[in-house]
Design a protein around this motif. Sequence first.
Motif, PDB file in Angstrom:
ATOM      1  N   PRO A   1     -27.735 -17.492  28.486  1.00 12.87           N
ATOM      2  CA  PRO A   1     -28.501 -16.414  27.832  1.00 12.87           C
ATOM      3  C   PRO A   1     -29.144 -15.488  28.848  1.00 12.87           C
ATOM      4  O   PRO A   1     -29.567 -15.926  29.932  1.00 12.87           O
ATOM      5  CB  PRO A   1     -29.553 -17.193  27.025  1.00 12.87           C
ATOM      6  CG  PRO A   1     -28.938 -18.538  26.787  1.00 12.87           C
ATOM      7  CD  PRO A   1     -28.116 -18.837  28.009  1.00 12.87           C
ATOM      8  N   GLY A   2     -29.220 -14.197  28.483  1.00 14.76           N
ATOM      9  CA  GLY A   2     -29.667 -13.166  29.415  1.00 14.76           C
ATOM     10  C   GLY A   2     -30.982 -13.465  30.113  1.00 14.76           C
ATOM     11  O   GLY A   2     -31.117 -13.263  31.318  1.00 14.76           O
ATOM     12  N   VAL A   3     -31.987 -13.942  29.371  1.00 18.29           N
ATOM     13  CA  VAL A   3     -33.306 -14.172  29.967  1.00 18.29           C
ATOM     14  C   VAL A   3     -33.282 -15.338  30.949  1.00 18.29           C
ATOM     15  O   VAL A   3     -34.146 -15.439  31.819  1.00 18.29           O
ATOM     16  CB  VAL A   3     -34.374 -14.422  28.883  1.00 18.29           C
ATOM     17  CG1 VAL A   3     -34.605 -13.167  28.069  1.00 18.29           C
ATOM     18  CG2 VAL A   3     -33.974 -15.599  27.977  1.00 18.29           C
ATOM     19  N   GLN A   4     -32.294 -16.230  30.814  1.00 20.37           N
ATOM     20  CA  GLN A   4     -32.202 -17.384  31.699  1.00 20.37           C
ATOM     21  C   GLN A   4     -31.157 -17.203  32.796  1.00 20.37           C
ATOM     22  O   GLN A   4     -31.064 -18.009  33.714  1.00 20.37           O
ATOM     23  CB  GLN A   4     -31.854 -18.636  30.884  1.00 20.37           C
ATOM     24  CG  GLN A   4     -32.852 -18.946  29.770  1.00 20.37           C
ATOM     25  CD  GLN A   4     -32.370 -20.082  28.886  1.00 20.37           C
ATOM     26  OE1 GLN A   4     -31.538 -20.897  29.277  1.00 20.37           O
ATOM     27  NE2 GLN A   4     -32.888 -20.136  27.665  1.00 20.37           N
ATOM     28  N   ARG A   5     -30.376 -16.141  32.687  1.00 14.55           N
ATOM     29  CA  ARG A   5     -29.275 -15.924  33.626  1.00 14.55           C
ATOM     30  C   ARG A   5     -29.818 -15.693  35.032  1.00 14.55           C
ATOM     31  O   ARG A   5     -30.733 -14.901  35.244  1.00 14.55           O
ATOM     32  CB  ARG A   5     -28.457 -14.720  33.166  1.00 14.55           C
ATOM     33  CG  ARG A   5     -27.211 -14.473  33.979  1.00 14.55           C
ATOM     34  CD  ARG A   5     -26.522 -13.193  33.549  1.00 14.55           C
ATOM     35  NE  ARG A   5     -26.002 -13.287  32.197  1.00 14.55           N
ATOM     36  CZ  ARG A   5     -25.579 -12.245  31.486  1.00 14.55           C
ATOM     37  NH1 ARG A   5     -25.681 -11.028  31.990  1.00 14.55           N
ATOM     38  NH2 ARG A   5     -25.120 -12.406  30.281  1.00 14.55           N
ATOM     39  N   ARG A   6     -29.237 -16.387  35.990  1.00 10.10           N
ATOM     40  CA  ARG A   6     -29.721 -16.293  37.362  1.00 10.10           C
ATOM     41  C   ARG A   6     -29.138 -15.072  38.073  1.00 10.10           C
ATOM     42  O   ARG A   6     -29.804 -14.456  38.903  1.00 10.10           O
ATOM     43  CB  ARG A   6     -29.359 -17.566  38.123  1.00 10.10           C
ATOM     44  CG  ARG A   6     -29.945 -17.648  39.524  1.00 10.10           C
ATOM     45  CD  ARG A   6     -29.736 -19.038  40.098  1.00 10.10           C
ATOM     46  NE  ARG A   6     -28.325 -19.388  40.175  1.00 10.10           N
ATOM     47  CZ  ARG A   6     -27.544 -19.091  41.222  1.00 10.10           C
ATOM     48  NH1 ARG A   6     -28.038 -18.435  42.257  1.00 10.10           N
ATOM     49  NH2 ARG A   6     -26.271 -19.456  41.231  1.00 10.10           N
ATOM     50  N   LEU A   7     -27.901 -14.728  37.750  1.00  6.88           N
ATOM     51  CA  LEU A   7     -27.219 -13.638  38.448  1.00  6.88           C
ATOM     52  C   LEU A   7     -26.990 -12.475  37.481  1.00  6.88           C
ATOM     53  O   LEU A   7     -26.234 -12.615  36.507  1.00  6.88           O
ATOM     54  CB  LEU A   7     -25.879 -14.118  39.002  1.00  6.88           C
ATOM     55  CG  LEU A   7     -25.944 -15.314  39.966  1.00  6.88           C
ATOM     56  CD1 LEU A   7     -24.540 -15.746  40.365  1.00  6.88           C
ATOM     57  CD2 LEU A   7     -26.779 -14.979  41.190  1.00  6.88           C
ATOM     58  N   PRO A   8     -27.620 -11.329  37.699  1.00  2.43           N
ATOM     59  CA  PRO A   8     -27.400 -10.162  36.829  1.00  2.43           C
ATOM     60  C   PRO A   8     -25.938  -9.712  36.864  1.00  2.43           C
ATOM     61  O   PRO A   8     -25.217  -9.962  37.833  1.00  2.43           O
ATOM     62  CB  PRO A   8     -28.327  -9.098  37.430  1.00  2.43           C
ATOM     63  CG  PRO A   8     -29.303  -9.844  38.276  1.00  2.43           C
ATOM     64  CD  PRO A   8     -28.585 -11.054  38.778  1.00  2.43           C
ATOM     65  N   VAL A   9     -25.542  -9.018  35.796  1.00  2.00           N
ATOM     66  CA  VAL A   9     -24.177  -8.497  35.683  1.00  2.00           C
ATOM     67  C   VAL A   9     -24.241  -6.996  35.416  1.00  2.00           C
ATOM     68  O   VAL A   9     -24.959  -6.546  34.522  1.00  2.00           O
ATOM     69  CB  VAL A   9     -23.401  -9.194  34.544  1.00  2.00           C
ATOM     70  CG1 VAL A   9     -22.010  -8.576  34.381  1.00  2.00           C
ATOM     71  CG2 VAL A   9     -23.299 -10.692  34.806  1.00  2.00           C
ATOM     72  N   ILE A  10     -23.490  -6.223  36.194  1.00  2.65           N
ATOM     73  CA  ILE A  10     -23.327  -4.783  35.957  1.00  2.65           C
ATOM     74  C   ILE A  10     -21.853  -4.536  35.681  1.00  2.65           C
ATOM     75  O   ILE A  10     -20.986  -4.920  36.475  1.00  2.65           O
ATOM     76  CB  ILE A  10     -23.771  -3.938  37.165  1.00  2.65           C
ATOM     77  CG1 ILE A  10     -25.229  -4.215  37.537  1.00  2.65           C
ATOM     78  CG2 ILE A  10     -23.567  -2.445  36.875  1.00  2.65           C
ATOM     79  CD1 ILE A  10     -25.686  -3.489  38.800  1.00  2.65           C
ATOM     80  N   THR A  11     -21.544  -3.918  34.564  1.00  2.00           N
ATOM     81  CA  THR A  11     -20.179  -3.488  34.271  1.00  2.00           C
ATOM     82  C   THR A  11     -20.113  -1.971  34.359  1.00  2.00           C
ATOM     83  O   THR A  11     -21.123  -1.287  34.252  1.00  2.00           O
ATOM     84  CB  THR A  11     -19.748  -3.948  32.870  1.00  2.00           C
ATOM     85  OG1 THR A  11     -20.720  -3.487  31.911  1.00  2.00           O
ATOM     86  CG2 THR A  11     -19.652  -5.445  32.783  1.00  2.00           C
TER      87      THR A  11
END
Length: 502
Positions: free
Chosen positions: A311-321
Amino acid sequence: RLGWAPLLDRFHPVRRMLPPTIWVVVGGSDRGGVLVRAGVELTSEQVDGRLSYGALVEELQLAGDRLHFRRRAGSGPETGWISTRLKNKELAVRMMPDALASGRGGDDEEAAAQRPAMTFYAISDVHVERKENMRWLADLPRFEQSAVLVAGDLGVSLHQLEQALRLFREKFDYVFYCYGNHETWAKVHIQADQQIANYDDSWEKLAALRGLCARLGVITTPTLVEGVWIVPVLGWYHMDWDQEPPLQAPPGQQLEREPIPADQLATDTHACKWGQLTNGSRELAQRLDEENEAWGIWPLPEALVRNVQIPGVQRRLPVITFSHFLPRAELMPEKRFLFQPNLPKIVGSEFVQKRVAELKPDLHVFGHTHFPWDMTLDDGVRYRSWPLGTPEEQARRIAAVPTEQAERWYPLPVFDSDGNHYRSSPSCWFSLMYTRIQREPESCHMAPFVAYAYCKNAPTVPDTIISPHGSLEPATEEERLRRERYSAKSSASMTREVRRGQ
């Protein structure tokens, strides 16, 4: 006995140069404007006249939902008090909402002093086939600790694309790239291209472009950079993606002329060679969606798949598309605000949307429309676009928002390796417009230039709602002179667009 204020101003330049807060009146469209009173109390004396819908006012004092103002544009009392909200309805909103004004700055001293390990920049639609744009690219400074996302329509010929990609490689540490529609034009015969590759159709040109990127070290596949995943998404538009109604005339009236059909707007119809597939068809868009596999973007790396499942709030590594074409209809102005109302038919893709949704990015960068954009949608994704565009479009932007940033138009910092988004820009006026009005594609209220071209008796949305900066006096003499330099070219460009197709 001067007190502390002069010292504070001396050592805090932000305090000294803080611009006034401007509000836009968005209520009272059906009542001739909003009520003005002489004092902060709701029982104070009512002032003669109402503050017009679309008026721009400078904040003198804010007491809860009560605003003491000085009128800067529009009609009504010069000063007084208004309510900014009434029964949960907005009557006035800040020209730049707090949520977009916050975030890291791009080039201020504080940002430079706290430079992250990596800053990610966005740019699209550089169109180096225009000599002025190639010169702009050559003149860019070196960006330290940087990665740039080039979201398509960099140029037309392979020769030009090689020059441009080499220049980006000189300016940035990492260069990410996806192609747009101009790169696929195969009926443009340039002798210099034969030194790079021979191609007979758009498919062969794309294969040659993929090889060129690999040779130059330009990144076209999912890559983890300083703890941030960057993922290109390839695709193509299909006309049935546009599900909004056509431009609407007022009840009992008709448009004075029909908008240019979408297939005639798209040069791709004649410049691309797709074999038996028709430009703008769902079949072509589906086939070009498969280029994500051909370019090695999908299947996604296992580490990226595991990351996006968190889940986004727990994600350690951000993602940019990033993509050239649009994944969502809300990223395009409605037809009632467009010189060419059929443009939405050739900008977006359901296939791009599905791939972006699969990745659940923190940020998505796109291009193609030539409209600067900054908007967070109901999926929680922030969508941003920062197109260079044509010299004529650049002149229109600078005349409207005559800032130094608008004139130099460097690639825009949008995210960093610390997980920070960067603040918005007043040049994103179309997306900012939707903080003042709702999206109502069935409405017959048009931008003034659209009404002039298609239905002169249609009700209009005030220019101050669409692009309020253009109605304000420049903040400095430098900005006044800058607007003056670009106004003639801007006006001529607007006139050409309005007359196109007449």
